[in-house]
Write a protein that holds these residues in place. Structure first.
Motif, PDB file in Angstrom:
ATOM      1  N   LYS A 717      61.159   3.322  46.583  1.00  0.00           N
ATOM      2  CA  LYS A 717      61.315   4.687  47.110  1.00  0.00           C
ATOM      3  C   LYS A 717      61.067   5.754  46.044  1.00  0.00           C
ATOM      4  CE  LYS A 717      66.266   5.616  46.961  1.00  0.00           C
ATOM      5  NZ  LYS A 717      67.561   5.520  47.603  1.00  0.00           N
ATOM      6  N   TYR A 718      61.056   5.361  44.763  1.00  0.00           N
ATOM      7  CA  TYR A 718      60.760   6.317  43.688  1.00  0.00           C
ATOM      8  C   TYR A 718      59.261   6.319  43.336  1.00  0.00           C
ATOM      9  CZ  TYR A 718      65.797   6.526  43.109  1.00  0.00           C
ATOM     10  OH  TYR A 718      67.125   6.716  43.328  1.00  0.00           O
ATOM     11  N   GLY A 719      58.439   5.960  44.334  1.00  0.00           N
ATOM     12  CA  GLY A 719      57.016   5.730  44.085  1.00  0.00           C
ATOM     13  C   GLY A 719      56.316   6.792  43.246  1.00  0.00           C
ATOM     14  N   TRP A 720      56.398   8.048  43.665  1.00  0.00           N
ATOM     15  CA  TRP A 720      55.620   9.092  42.961  1.00  0.00           C
ATOM     16  C   TRP A 720      56.072   9.218  41.513  1.00  0.00           C
ATOM     17  CZ3 TRP A 720      57.421  13.365  40.385  1.00  0.00           C
ATOM     18  CH2 TRP A 720      58.749  13.732  40.621  1.00  0.00           C
ATOM     19  N   TYR A 721      57.397   9.088  41.294  1.00  0.00           N
ATOM     20  CA  TYR A 721      57.981   9.243  39.966  1.00  0.00           C
ATOM     21  C   TYR A 721      57.552   8.068  39.079  1.00  0.00           C
ATOM     22  CZ  TYR A 721      61.827   9.066  36.510  1.00  0.00           C
ATOM     23  OH  TYR A 721      62.579   8.991  35.364  1.00  0.00           O
ATOM     24  N   LEU A 722      57.667   6.856  39.632  1.00  0.00           N
ATOM     25  CA  LEU A 722      57.330   5.677  38.838  1.00  0.00           C
ATOM     26  C   LEU A 722      55.843   5.656  38.484  1.00  0.00           C
ATOM     27  CD1 LEU A 722      59.589   3.039  40.635  1.00  0.00           C
ATOM     28  CD2 LEU A 722      59.857   3.987  38.325  1.00  0.00           C
ATOM     29  N   GLN A 723      55.025   6.163  39.419  1.00  0.00           N
ATOM     30  CA  GLN A 723      53.597   6.242  39.124  1.00  0.00           C
ATOM     31  C   GLN A 723      53.351   7.132  37.905  1.00  0.00           C
ATOM     32  OE1 GLN A 723      51.074   4.452  40.627  1.00  0.00           O
ATOM     33  NE2 GLN A 723      49.938   5.292  38.862  1.00  0.00           N
ATOM     34  N   MET A 724      54.079   8.282  37.866  1.00  0.00           N
ATOM     35  CA  MET A 724      53.922   9.186  36.717  1.00  0.00           C
ATOM     36  C   MET A 724      54.419   8.519  35.443  1.00  0.00           C
ATOM     37  SD  MET A 724      54.593  13.098  37.819  1.00  0.00           S
ATOM     38  CE  MET A 724      53.807  13.619  36.301  1.00  0.00           C
ATOM     39  N   VAL A 725      55.547   7.808  35.561  1.00  0.00           N
ATOM     40  CA  VAL A 725      56.082   7.139  34.374  1.00  0.00           C
ATOM     41  C   VAL A 725      55.082   6.095  33.873  1.00  0.00           C
ATOM     42  CG1 VAL A 725      57.932   5.650  33.512  1.00  0.00           C
ATOM     43  CG2 VAL A 725      58.475   7.528  35.068  1.00  0.00           C
ATOM     44  N   ARG A 726      54.468   5.380  34.845  1.00  0.00           N
ATOM     45  CA  ARG A 726      53.514   4.346  34.429  1.00  0.00           C
ATOM     46  C   ARG A 726      52.319   4.988  33.727  1.00  0.00           C
ATOM     47  NH1 ARG A 726      52.467  -0.645  38.171  1.00  0.00           N
ATOM     48  NH2 ARG A 726      52.326   0.968  39.759  1.00  0.00           N
ATOM     49  N   ASP A 727      51.911   6.171  34.218  1.00  0.00           N
ATOM     50  CA  ASP A 727      50.788   6.860  33.584  1.00  0.00           C
ATOM     51  C   ASP A 727      51.191   7.472  32.242  1.00  0.00           C
ATOM     52  OD1 ASP A 727      49.391   6.154  35.786  1.00  0.00           O
ATOM     53  OD2 ASP A 727      49.458   8.142  36.736  1.00  0.00           O
ATOM     54  N   GLY A 728      52.492   7.596  32.020  1.00  0.00           N
ATOM     55  CA  GLY A 728      52.971   8.103  30.731  1.00  0.00           C
ATOM     56  C   GLY A 728      53.579   9.484  30.822  1.00  0.00           C
ATOM     57  N   ILE A 729      54.901   9.564  30.724  1.00  0.00           N
ATOM     58  CA  ILE A 729      55.554  10.867  30.558  1.00  0.00           C
ATOM     59  C   ILE A 729      56.193  10.866  29.175  1.00  0.00           C
ATOM     60  CG2 ILE A 729      56.006  11.333  33.009  1.00  0.00           C
ATOM     61  CD1 ILE A 729      58.856  10.326  32.570  1.00  0.00           C
ATOM     62  N   PRO A 730      56.357  12.068  28.587  1.00  0.00           N
ATOM     63  CA  PRO A 730      56.882  12.089  27.225  1.00  0.00           C
ATOM     64  C   PRO A 730      58.355  11.676  27.164  1.00  0.00           C
ATOM     65  CG  PRO A 730      56.257  14.301  27.979  1.00  0.00           C
ATOM     66  CD  PRO A 730      56.025  13.378  29.106  1.00  0.00           C
ATOM     67  N   ALA A 731      58.726  11.153  26.029  1.00  0.00           N
ATOM     68  CA  ALA A 731      60.160  10.998  25.754  1.00  0.00           C
ATOM     69  C   ALA A 731      60.768  12.389  25.799  1.00  0.00           C
ATOM     70  CB  ALA A 731      60.379  10.378  24.384  1.00  0.00           C
ATOM     71  N   SER A 732      62.026  12.491  26.220  1.00  0.00           N
ATOM     72  CA  SER A 732      62.612  13.830  26.314  1.00  0.00           C
ATOM     73  C   SER A 732      64.127  13.745  26.336  1.00  0.00           C
ATOM     74  CB  SER A 732      62.143  14.537  27.594  1.00  0.00           C
ATOM     75  OG  SER A 732      62.709  13.918  28.739  1.00  0.00           O
ATOM     76  N   ALA A 733      64.720  14.923  26.232  1.00  0.00           N
ATOM     77  CA  ALA A 733      66.168  15.059  26.443  1.00  0.00           C
ATOM     78  C   ALA A 733      66.381  16.379  27.150  1.00  0.00           C
ATOM     79  CB  ALA A 733      66.927  15.019  25.120  1.00  0.00           C
ATOM     80  N   GLY A 734      67.460  16.461  27.902  1.00  0.00           N
ATOM     81  CA  GLY A 734      67.710  17.703  28.629  1.00  0.00           C
ATOM     82  C   GLY A 734      69.127  17.740  29.161  1.00  0.00           C
ATOM     83  N   PHE A 735      69.429  18.862  29.799  1.00  0.00           N
ATOM     84  CA  PHE A 735      70.769  19.001  30.381  1.00  0.00           C
ATOM     85  C   PHE A 735      70.710  19.956  31.559  1.00  0.00           C
ATOM     86  CE2 PHE A 735      70.425  22.119  26.932  1.00  0.00           C
ATOM     87  CZ  PHE A 735      70.744  23.291  27.577  1.00  0.00           C
ATOM     88  N   GLY A 736      71.748  19.925  32.371  1.00  0.00           N
ATOM     89  CA  GLY A 736      71.892  20.881  33.461  1.00  0.00           C
ATOM     90  C   GLY A 736      73.277  21.506  33.392  1.00  0.00           C
ATOM     91  N   ILE A 737      73.303  22.844  33.333  1.00  0.00           N
ATOM     92  CA  ILE A 737      74.590  23.551  33.309  1.00  0.00           C
ATOM     93  C   ILE A 737      74.866  24.075  34.712  1.00  0.00           C
ATOM     94  CG2 ILE A 737      75.861  25.552  32.415  1.00  0.00           C
ATOM     95  CD1 ILE A 737      74.271  25.404  29.884  1.00  0.00           C
ATOM     96  N   GLY A 738      76.031  23.780  35.242  1.00  0.00           N
ATOM     97  CA  GLY A 738      76.403  24.319  36.543  1.00  0.00           C
ATOM     98  C   GLY A 738      76.626  25.822  36.429  1.00  0.00           C
TER      99      GLY A 738
END
Lengths: 767, 170
Positions: A717-738
């Protein structure tokens, strides 16, 4: 039942016997309109496991002399807030008492009337002989009856009651002078009024009296005061039967059951330490409603047990003399010198300001004195007016209470004992549910959308929120971030929102989701830019029980930040700087907005000057367990644990390294410490709780697939996301503030919904 | 201690009437200093709410006459006729505020001299806490300029008090 039972026809003698036997007499405040229920209440009191006396508290119509209305209410079957002793006929009241009241169980009538003749007649006709009040203490705080009128009524009422002595009964009268508005009246004045009213009672024929003192805000001061009261009573009233009665705190009561019980225990200890013979209790329900009989019995037994424990292990050490006795004596001396007739002396004393109750608005009170609580809860004078104690006290005029200070003083005891109950919880003595259960039920909900939006508080809060957004954007854009607009719907959303239901949307026959967070899109967006942020709307149908936590909204916004190539340490540093910048900006513009909400800007001093503490999840768990909180080491910090850590902090802090399994698949697992995640939460101080979550992200295709499977989900069900990951997304870090939570913390709001223009509280239907 | 909460928008007709400026009165940071009567209803013996309101208003620079506990309707009306205050703040926390308030505002508005005096009410107005929209509408229809109910606590009132100054004095 009492061990001090005996064949006495005197309330005073009953109490004296118990006192000699080493037992504190405990007494409820209790009154209901139904005779049958009143009798049940007296029986419950009598059968409590304590030495008790009974109470019949009257309703407010009878108190105001409005017996017609009381009768009409009885006729219509309506409940009154007490027992209408004048409206009920004598036979009814005799039936209430028959077989219950007696030498082994005296019953006292408590009322609150400045003009009590009819009440006295009614109680005497029913065979009772103990009551309470006083010409000043029942006039000034609660009525606008002229003091002189009240004095005349009390002269006649005392004479009425004293006539019982001719029948061989020793009537008893207790002064209410030790209460006077319940709060903020310094002890010396309470003592003086108690003594003066008892002198008045004696002058008008009574020979058995009790002197009252209401527990105040500092235990040491109270101990000294009760000793001073005894000393003055012994000097001034040597020829009458007298005892001291303590009232458990009469002001704003703790909201937690545990805090209320602790306050009552302290009152019982005060009674024993001070040599008082009787205690009038309060219940844990007091903060919300009229207590039930069972709750009253519980309070009586709690107080009796606390008194017995205090007697077994008495407090050692001297009670310091800070001058309370000298002040009280000066007040009494000055008043009795005014006139041989104590009624005249009292009237003159109030007229001339020799007696002057702080914050009392009665037209016959001079109103020139003021008091305040110092840092230790000690009640002090800030203005003396014409009180004849200028030679003994140096008032501190600069400490005059403001409106905010008044509220803080009025809730000092409530907060002190509720906080103490939290400490009790930390020691493992009480479950958190018991400490929080009573506090949430009354939490208000927003009014209609129009009312909420036009409320000045909402407008101020939204102005602050606007400033938070502007400041966050300025800060991030200044650091080279690109703001993107977050999608609202997608084939899949963040699975990491634990316990919350996702919302389905029919997208041309496909089942799409409303975003619970934009996490997957944040990672994907780094394909276009290295540093991005969203102000992203999120929808999470949180469980219904979160409606009362004050910190959950079903619809909210996150300041979502993601940086390619960043480490967790780098991104935590960024989160800290961002929060610091936002706080600085909110303090500066719009100037005074926080103060308008009653939020003290100085609470942010530590945040602005010190770096945020970082502690690992494992350390937080062991801290909590050391304090007795049963935190599960394999799970997120639970709500109660987070509340404890948050309340103990003075500035925001990070918790890092959560165990794998407690978070979503996208939080990267540590290479050095398998089983732990390279993630963090940012927790606000003062009990406001979690503000933000973040992590280094997993970006390795195989690892992500494995992590998704570990959580029991289908990677397909994560098809589109996994496809992008397979093609290569950068290593990263992040956060979300409420955003709403950050607003709540900065503005010091009771509930997070106040930080939303259109609040959606879980389960509450709202536009 | 909950004293008041949400502001209800004032009556547009009355809001248009300018407040009289007393010659020689000092200004507050928000507008001219107002003469305010703080009061409660006849059946209500609570006074800490009144003390608090007085302090809030005085800190804003206004002049307050505080009538204290259990104020009979006639006393308040006489006070208003005698001193013509800019604002009357009625606060009640004993649960009788709705009923007593309806009767009271009727008596005030029955005096032609007080038809335009700004009168607001707040506190715990019903026995079971918040009285709801209907009660607020009834109070407004009866002549109160704004209604504040128990709820979100003291912050709301503080903010209201300043807001009120601005709205009353502009």
């Amino acid at each position: 039942m009492s061990a001090a039972a005996g064949s006495t026809r005197s309330f005073g003698e009953f109490v004296a016997r118990a006192h000699r036997a080493g037992e504190l007499v405990v007494q409820p405040r209790m009154g209901v309109s139904s005779p049958k229920a009143m009798r049940d209440g007296l029986l419950a009191t009598k059968q409590a496991n304590a030495t008790t006396v009974g109470t019949i508290t009257l309703d407010s119509y009878t108190r105001m002399g409005d017996d017609e209305t009381a009768r009409a209410a009885l006729a219509s079957g309506a409940d009154l807030n007490g027992y209408p002793i004048v409206a009920h006929d004598v036979a009814t009241t005799r039936a209430v008492l028959d077989g219950v009241a007696g030498a082994d169980f005296p019953v006292q009538v408590r009322h609150g009337s400045p003009c009590p003749e009819d009440i006295f007649r009614a109680l005497m006709a029913a065979g009772m002989h103990a009551t309470e009040g006083g010409p000043a203490s029942y006039c000034l705080p609660y009525s606008r009856t002229p003091l002189c009128t009240s004095i005349q009524h009390w002269v006649r009422s005392c004479a009425l009651l004293a006539r019982l002595r001719e029948t061989g009964i020793e009537p008893h009268l207790e002064t209410f002078g030790g209460c006077m508005l319940g709060q903020l009246c310094p002890p010396s004045l309470l003592i003086a009024l108690s003594v003066l009213e008892c002198l008045f009672f004696r002058q008008h024929g009574l020979r058995s009296v009790s002197l009252s003192y209401a527990q105040q805000t500092n235990a040491d001061q109270d101990r000294e005061a009760v000793r001073a009261l005894h000393r003055l009573a012994a000097e001034r009233l040597p020829d009458v039967d007298s005892h001291v009665v303590i009232y458990a705190y009469m002001g704003v009561y703790p909201r937690t059951s545990d805090g209320a019980a602790r306050l009552l225990t302290e009152a019982a200890r005060l009674a024993v330490q001070g040599g008082a013979a009787r205690l009038i209790v309060k219940t844990a329900a007091e903060a919300y409603r009229i207590p039930t009989f069972a709750e009253n019995v519980e309070a009586l037994e709690t107080a009796a047990a606390a008194a017995a424990a205090e007697r077994r292990a008495p407090l050692v050490g001297e009670v310091e003399d800070t001058g309370i006795y000298a002040e009280a004596k000066a007040l009494v001396d000055a008043v009795v010198d005014l006139d041989p007739d104590l009624g005249t002396a009292l009237a003159t004393a109030f007229r001339s300001g020799y007696l002057d109750i702080p914050y009392c608005l009665h037209p016959d009170n001079a109103g020139r004195t003021r008091s305040y609580l110092d840092g230790t809860g000690w009640l002090r004078w800030s203005r003396l007016g014409s009180l004849p104690i200028g030679h003994l006290v140096r008032p501190t005029g600069s400490t005059e209470l403001t409106a905010t200070g008044l509220l803080a003083s009025l809730s000092y005891v409530e907060h002190k004992f509720d906080d103490a109950s939290l400490d009790e919880y930390l020691k493992g003595a009480r479950p958190m549910a018991q400490i929080h259960d009573t506090g949430t039920a009354r939490r208000p909900l927003p009014g209609s959308p129009g009312e909420h939006l036009s409320s000045p508080v909402t407008r101020t809060v939204l102005t602050i929120q606007h400033r938070i957004l502007t400041a966050a954007r300025d800060f991030l854009c200044g650091q080279g971030f690109i703001e993107l607009l977050a999608p609202l719907i997608g084939p899949v959303t963040d699975p990491g929102a634990r316990g919350a239901k996702q919302v389905d949307v029919d997208y041309y026959g496909h089942r799409y989701k409303l975003m619970t967070s934009a996490i997957l899109y944040k990672q994907a967006s780094l394909t276009a830019f290295e540093k991005i942020f969203f102000i992203a709307p999120c929808v999470r149908l949180e469980p219904l029980e979160t409606a009362s936590t004050s910190r959950h909204l079903a619809e909210f916004h996150q300041i979502d930040v993601e940086v390619a190539g960043a480490s967790r340490e780098h991104i935590m540093e960024l989160a800290e700087q961002l929060v610091g910048h936002v706080v600085q900006e909110v303090l500066a513009h719009p100037r005074g907005a926080l103060e308008r909400l009653g939020r003290d800007p100085s609470v942010f001093a530590d945040l602005l000057t010190q770096s945020f503490e970082r502690r690992s999840h494992a350390d937080a768990v062991s801290d909590l367990r050391a304090m007795g909180h049963p935190q599960n080491p394999d799970a997120e910090i639970d709500w109660a644990g987070e509340a404890i850590l948050s309340r103990k902090a003075s500035k925001p802090f990070f918790i890092t390294d959560y165990p794998k399994g407690s978070r979503g698949f996208y939080d990267r697992e540590s290479l050095d410490r398998p089983g732990y995640l390279r993630n963090f939460d940012l927790i606000a101080p003062e009990g406001y709780g979690e503000l933000a979550s973040g992590s280094e992200r997993e970006h390795d295709y195989g690892t992500i697939i494995a992590r998704i499977r570990e959580t029991g989900e289908n990677p397909a069900k994560y098809g589109w996301y996994l496809q992008m990951v397979r093609d290569g997304i950068p290593a990263s870090a992040g956060f979300g503030i409420g955003l709403e939570r950050l607003t709540r913390y900065l503005a010091g709001l009771d509930s997070v919904w106040q930080a939303s223009a259109y609040p959606k509280i879980p389960g509450v239907v709202a536009p | 201690m909950d004293l008041a909460t949400e502001e209800s928008p004032g009556d547009a007709r009355r809001a248009a009437v300018p407040v009289r400026r007393h010659p020689g009165t000092p200004d507050t940071p928000y507008g001219p200093s107002l003469s305010v009567v703080v009061t409660t209803v006849a059946s209500d013996a609570h006074t800490w709410n009144l003390v608090f309101l007085q302090l809030v208003l005085e800190e804003l620079g206004h002049r307050v006459v505080n009538l204290g506990a259990c104020v009979p309707d006639e006393l308040l009306v006489a006070q208003c006729l005698g001193t013509r205050p800019d604002l009357v703040v009625v606060s009640s926390v004993n649960g009788h505020g709705f009923h007593d308030g309806l009767r009271l505002i009727g008596r005030i508005r029955a005096c032609p001299e007080l038809a335009d005096t700004r009168v607001v009410i707040g506190g715990k107005l019903g026995i079971n806490g918040v009285g709801g929209r209907e009660c607020r509408d009834q109070l407004r229809a009866a002549g109160f300029d704004a209604i504040f109910e128990e709820g979100t606590g003291i912050l709301e009132f503080r903010s209201f008090a300043k807001q009120l100054t601005m709205s009353v004095s502009t």
